[in-house]
Design a protein around this motif. Structure first.
Motif, PDB file in Angstrom:
ATOM      1  N   GLU A   1      17.895  11.257  40.650  1.00 40.61           N
ATOM      2  CA  GLU A   1      18.160   9.948  40.408  1.00 40.61           C
ATOM      3  C   GLU A   1      19.525   9.956  39.730  1.00 40.61           C
ATOM      4  OE1 GLU A   1      16.511   5.671  38.863  1.00 40.61           O
ATOM      5  OE2 GLU A   1      15.265   7.464  38.382  1.00 40.61           O
ATOM      6  N   LEU A   2      20.763   9.531  40.166  1.00 45.37           N
ATOM      7  CA  LEU A   2      21.903   9.492  39.449  1.00 45.37           C
ATOM      8  C   LEU A   2      22.401   8.292  39.132  1.00 45.37           C
ATOM      9  CD1 LEU A   2      24.362  11.680  42.218  1.00 45.37           C
ATOM     10  CD2 LEU A   2      22.987  12.581  39.987  1.00 45.37           C
ATOM     11  N   ASP A   3      23.007   8.116  38.010  1.00 41.60           N
ATOM     12  CA  ASP A   3      23.581   6.927  37.415  1.00 41.60           C
ATOM     13  C   ASP A   3      24.977   6.607  37.635  1.00 41.60           C
ATOM     14  OD1 ASP A   3      21.242   5.590  36.063  1.00 41.60           O
ATOM     15  OD2 ASP A   3      21.294   7.839  35.120  1.00 41.60           O
ATOM     16  N   GLY A   4      25.758   7.999  38.002  1.00 40.98           N
ATOM     17  CA  GLY A   4      27.206   8.082  38.372  1.00 40.98           C
ATOM     18  C   GLY A   4      27.452   7.436  39.757  1.00 40.98           C
ATOM     19  N   LYS A   5      28.577   7.133  40.147  1.00 37.77           N
ATOM     20  CA  LYS A   5      29.137   6.582  41.407  1.00 37.77           C
ATOM     21  C   LYS A   5      30.468   7.402  41.733  1.00 37.77           C
ATOM     22  CE  LYS A   5      26.205   3.034  41.360  1.00 37.77           C
ATOM     23  NZ  LYS A   5      25.135   2.804  42.271  1.00 37.77           N
ATOM     24  N   ASP A   6      30.535   7.449  42.900  1.00 35.11           N
ATOM     25  CA  ASP A   6      31.620   8.222  43.512  1.00 35.11           C
ATOM     26  C   ASP A   6      33.097   7.124  43.110  1.00 35.11           C
ATOM     27  OD1 ASP A   6      33.782   9.291  44.985  1.00 35.11           O
ATOM     28  OD2 ASP A   6      32.710   9.069  46.964  1.00 35.11           O
ATOM     29  N   ILE A   7      33.746   7.871  42.308  1.00 36.64           N
ATOM     30  CA  ILE A   7      35.101   7.028  42.144  1.00 36.64           C
ATOM     31  C   ILE A   7      36.161   7.631  42.718  1.00 36.64           C
ATOM     32  CG2 ILE A   7      34.101   5.927  39.794  1.00 36.64           C
ATOM     33  CD1 ILE A   7      35.917   8.096  38.420  1.00 36.64           C
ATOM     34  N   THR A   8      36.168   8.270  43.797  1.00 36.66           N
ATOM     35  CA  THR A   8      37.297   8.936  44.672  1.00 36.66           C
ATOM     36  C   THR A   8      38.450   7.810  44.894  1.00 36.66           C
ATOM     37  OG1 THR A   8      35.929  10.462  45.589  1.00 36.66           O
ATOM     38  CG2 THR A   8      38.195   9.863  46.513  1.00 36.66           C
ATOM     39  N   GLN A   9      38.001   6.631  45.307  1.00 42.28           N
ATOM     40  CA  GLN A   9      38.825   5.533  45.908  1.00 42.28           C
ATOM     41  C   GLN A   9      39.640   5.001  44.803  1.00 42.28           C
ATOM     42  OE1 GLN A   9      40.111   4.884  48.706  1.00 42.28           O
ATOM     43  NE2 GLN A   9      38.783   6.657  49.479  1.00 42.28           N
ATOM     44  N   VAL A  10      38.793   5.058  43.342  1.00 38.25           N
ATOM     45  CA  VAL A  10      39.442   4.432  42.434  1.00 38.25           C
ATOM     46  C   VAL A  10      40.693   5.370  42.097  1.00 38.25           C
ATOM     47  CG1 VAL A  10      39.260   4.096  39.853  1.00 38.25           C
ATOM     48  CG2 VAL A  10      37.405   3.425  41.373  1.00 38.25           C
ATOM     49  N   LEU A  11      40.509   6.837  42.029  1.00 36.28           N
ATOM     50  CA  LEU A  11      41.455   7.553  41.721  1.00 36.28           C
ATOM     51  C   LEU A  11      42.776   7.591  42.706  1.00 36.28           C
ATOM     52  CD1 LEU A  11      39.200  10.739  40.783  1.00 36.28           C
ATOM     53  CD2 LEU A  11      40.085   8.935  39.235  1.00 36.28           C
ATOM     54  N   VAL A  12      42.278   7.541  44.024  1.00 38.38           N
ATOM     55  CA  VAL A  12      43.324   7.793  45.016  1.00 38.38           C
ATOM     56  C   VAL A  12      43.811   6.424  45.457  1.00 38.38           C
ATOM     57  CG1 VAL A  12      42.081   9.854  45.936  1.00 38.38           C
ATOM     58  CG2 VAL A  12      41.686   7.547  47.060  1.00 38.38           C
ATOM     59  N   ALA A  13      43.392   5.349  45.206  1.00 40.51           N
ATOM     60  CA  ALA A  13      43.939   3.932  45.724  1.00 40.51           C
ATOM     61  C   ALA A  13      43.821   2.928  44.545  1.00 40.51           C
ATOM     62  CB  ALA A  13      43.131   3.605  46.858  1.00 40.51           C
ATOM     63  N   GLY A  14      43.441   3.088  43.309  1.00 38.00           N
ATOM     64  CA  GLY A  14      43.226   2.124  42.404  1.00 38.00           C
ATOM     65  C   GLY A  14      42.285   0.968  43.047  1.00 38.00           C
ATOM     66  N   ALA A  15      41.041   1.459  43.480  1.00 40.15           N
ATOM     67  CA  ALA A  15      40.027   0.537  43.872  1.00 40.15           C
ATOM     68  C   ALA A  15      39.229   0.102  42.885  1.00 40.15           C
ATOM     69  CB  ALA A  15      39.191   1.196  45.174  1.00 40.15           C
ATOM     70  N   PRO A  16      38.844  -1.194  43.031  1.00 35.76           N
ATOM     71  CA  PRO A  16      37.770  -1.731  42.069  1.00 35.76           C
ATOM     72  C   PRO A  16      36.661  -0.624  41.946  1.00 35.76           C
ATOM     73  CG  PRO A  16      38.409  -3.362  43.957  1.00 35.76           C
ATOM     74  CD  PRO A  16      38.791  -2.012  44.277  1.00 35.76           C
ATOM     75  N   SER A  17      35.941  -0.619  40.728  1.00 42.74           N
ATOM     76  CA  SER A  17      34.962   0.138  40.479  1.00 42.74           C
ATOM     77  C   SER A  17      33.855  -0.004  41.277  1.00 42.74           C
ATOM     78  CB  SER A  17      34.740  -0.372  38.910  1.00 42.74           C
ATOM     79  OG  SER A  17      33.384   0.568  38.402  1.00 42.74           O
ATOM     80  N   PRO A  18      33.116   0.970  41.392  1.00 43.54           N
ATOM     81  CA  PRO A  18      32.035   0.824  42.265  1.00 43.54           C
ATOM     82  C   PRO A  18      30.570   0.450  41.276  1.00 43.54           C
ATOM     83  CG  PRO A  18      32.425   3.280  41.869  1.00 43.54           C
ATOM     84  CD  PRO A  18      33.482   2.310  41.588  1.00 43.54           C
ATOM     85  N   HIS A  19      30.886   0.461  40.061  1.00 47.47           N
ATOM     86  CA  HIS A  19      29.822   0.073  39.154  1.00 47.47           C
ATOM     87  C   HIS A  19      30.032  -1.229  38.846  1.00 47.47           C
ATOM     88  CE1 HIS A  19      28.700   3.993  37.306  1.00 47.47           C
ATOM     89  NE2 HIS A  19      29.971   4.201  37.564  1.00 47.47           N
ATOM     90  N   ASP A  20      28.550  -2.060  38.938  1.00 42.94           N
ATOM     91  CA  ASP A  20      28.562  -3.434  38.576  1.00 42.94           C
ATOM     92  C   ASP A  20      28.550  -3.426  36.890  1.00 42.94           C
ATOM     93  OD1 ASP A  20      27.928  -5.994  38.862  1.00 42.94           O
ATOM     94  OD2 ASP A  20      25.691  -5.605  38.055  1.00 42.94           O
ATOM     95  N   GLN A  21      28.048  -2.412  36.245  1.00 41.92           N
ATOM     96  CA  GLN A  21      28.032  -2.174  34.789  1.00 41.92           C
ATOM     97  C   GLN A  21      27.859  -0.718  34.570  1.00 41.92           C
ATOM     98  OE1 GLN A  21      24.382  -4.583  33.995  1.00 41.92           O
ATOM     99  NE2 GLN A  21      23.356  -2.886  33.967  1.00 41.92           N
ATOM    100  N   ILE A  22      28.280  -0.642  33.263  1.00 42.59           N
ATOM    101  CA  ILE A  22      28.055   0.865  32.530  1.00 42.59           C
ATOM    102  C   ILE A  22      27.196   0.359  31.219  1.00 42.59           C
ATOM    103  CG2 ILE A  22      29.130   2.567  31.376  1.00 42.59           C
ATOM    104  CD1 ILE A  22      31.457   2.166  33.136  1.00 42.59           C
ATOM    105  N   VAL A  23      26.084   1.140  31.172  1.00 41.68           N
ATOM    106  CA  VAL A  23      25.057   0.991  29.844  1.00 41.68           C
ATOM    107  C   VAL A  23      25.807   1.741  28.611  1.00 41.68           C
ATOM    108  CG1 VAL A  23      22.774   1.047  29.203  1.00 41.68           C
ATOM    109  CG2 VAL A  23      23.416   0.212  31.499  1.00 41.68           C
TER     110      VAL A  23
END
Length: 455
Positions: free
Chosen positions: A336-358
């Motif tokens: 059960e992972l809490d992390g998300k794949d942020i590849t597109q954030v890094l390569v394209a400045g995409a919006p975060s895949p996170h709805d929230q960070i606790v």
């Protein structure tokens, strides 16, 4: 425009990481070097607004890569942060969410946890050089039991005693030890990492260079002593910067520059020295950003565009799924992972895949961050953790307009305050069953000793 950028970057990433149709063999997955500093503050780096200490090599890393301005360490303390980073899970899930592991502490990272190193197997050569701090007794020790082929480093922070250097290799039960020479410690970590990279240049590798600096007390290497206006803390940061420069130069010399993802970050905010960059509080300081917001830079020429600053929220728990995605490895099954794949954030400045960070303070949920809002549930006051709800007061901050968290806007935005409070309450209910029923025995003894000193 944003959608076109994402699609264009996705094509570039695919071209860099996947085989061409005419090739008979798959392209080699990217190498990964993770540089993890200890207690480095957001404002200690020029690329993140630092003024007192010159960091030309780290700044160049940012100029040639992407800097995440709203990146959160997994915790505001060392052990839980490192557990979260390596497993992609909030530290409370690993059993290491409470304080840090002490010298007489029996706790450790369970072998049931899947680390980044283990997730990248069998494709990658893996090594950790530097500070471990995830257990030095029983099955948790050494790190070669957690997917690392090689380990050279220290079991915990360099302000803890007794301290020795240890070396281990997978396939062998022998753990060698040697004395610590504090002023050359960071140099030794780097030199072992560089040698491992050279030895494994023909295959994919994952290296965690876990520097134990600039954690107090500072022990700058002789050539850096007295070279900055920020005292020995600044001297050590200058030394770290020089190691980043050496790494970049060596990767280029080896022809590995374009196929190596280099990530630079810190395990938490600054302790008694260093700059939190204008954010409120520091290491261990409740739910405010000074303990969590740290520098984060990712560089991979030809895959990650240079000179980009991205404010999409991200966390150290995202590294495992992101590294797996970039390496073409599956997410560990049954985890059960809490992390998300942020590849597109890094390569394209995409919006975060996170709805929230606790955000946790030890095992307590104390804050929630969405892209715009930050809600704090408790703050320290005169040695006490004060729940704001008991005082009839809500702390809602507009992260865009007030990153220093100086002015609550709960009355101005009551709907947002209600939504964020609901998020906080839901997170508290979700993680409450995972809390320890009692504090670890080592901390009972520590608390008793501190009470005796006060008497």
């Amino acid at each position: 425009m944003r959608r076109r950028e994402v699609l264009k970057a996705s094509a570039a990433l695919a071209a860099a990481l996947l085989p061409a149709a005419s090739e008979a063999a798959p392209a080699r997955p990217p190498n990964i070097v993770l540089i993890l500093c200890d207690d480095l503050g957001y404002g200690d780096v020029g690329a993140f607004g630092g003024k007192m200490i010159r960091t030309p090599n780290i700044d160049r890393l940012a100029a040639e890569g992407v800097a995440l301005t709203d990146y959160y360490a997994p915790a505001n303390l060392c052990t839980p942060s490192r557990a979260g980073l390596l497993t992609g899970r909030y530290p409370i899930r690993t059993g290491l969410g409470y304080e840090v592991i002490m010298q007489n502490d029996d706790r450790g990272l369970p072998l049931s946890e899947v680390t980044i190193a283990r997730a990248l197997k069998p494709d990658y050569a893996t090594a950790l050089f530097g500070k471990w701090h995830l257990g030095h007794r029983g099955e948790a020790w050494p790190p070669t039991r957690h997917g690392f082929d090689r380990f050279f480093g220290i079991p915990y922070s360099h302000d803890m005693a007794p301290l020795s250097l240890f070396e281990a290799q997978v396939g062998s039960d022998e753990v060698k030890s040697s004395p610590v020479d504090y002023p050359t410690l960071q140099q030794q970590f780097y030199e072992h990492a560089e040698r491992f990279i050279e030895d494994n240049r023909e295959r994919p590798f994952f290296v965690e260079l876990a520097l134990s600096a600039p954690h107090l007390p500072e022990h700058p290497h002789a050539p850096f002593k007295g070279t900055t206006p920020a005292g020995t803390y600044g001297d050590v940061v200058a030394e770290i910067d020089s190691l980043v420069g050496r790494l970049m130069a060596r990767l280029k010399d080896l022809g590995l520059e374009r196929n190596t993802l280099v990530v630079f970050t810190s395990d938490n905010g600054p302790w008694f020295e260093g700059s939190a960059g204008g954010f409120r509080e520091r290491k261990g300081g409740g739910g405010f950003d000074g303990g969590y917001r740290v520098p984060f830079i990712a560089r991979m020429p030809g895959t990650i565009p240079g000179g980009r600053r991205v404010d999409s929220i991200a966390s150290g728990i995202d590294l495992l799924p992101t590294f797996c995605a970039m390496a073409g490895r599956p997410i560990p099954p049954g985890v059960e992972l809490d992390g998300k794949d942020i590849t597109q954030v890094l390569v394209a400045g995409a919006p975060s895949p996170h709805d929230q960070i606790v955000l946790f303070d030890n095992e307590n949920v104390v804050g929630v961050r969405t892209q715009r809002w930050k809600y704090i549930g408790a703050a320290y006051y005169r040695g006490l953790m004060m729940p704001m709800a008991l005082m009839g007061y809500q702390e809602l901050y507009d992260a865009r307009a007030d990153p220093a968290e100086s002015y609550s806007v709960a009355e101005t935005y009551p709907d947002a305050a209600a939504e964020m409070k609901a998020r906080l309450d839901k997170a508290k209910a979700e993680f409450a069953p995972l809390k320890h029923k009692d504090i670890p025995p080592v901390f009972k003894a520590l608390h008793q000793a501190l009470e005796h000193m006060e008497d």
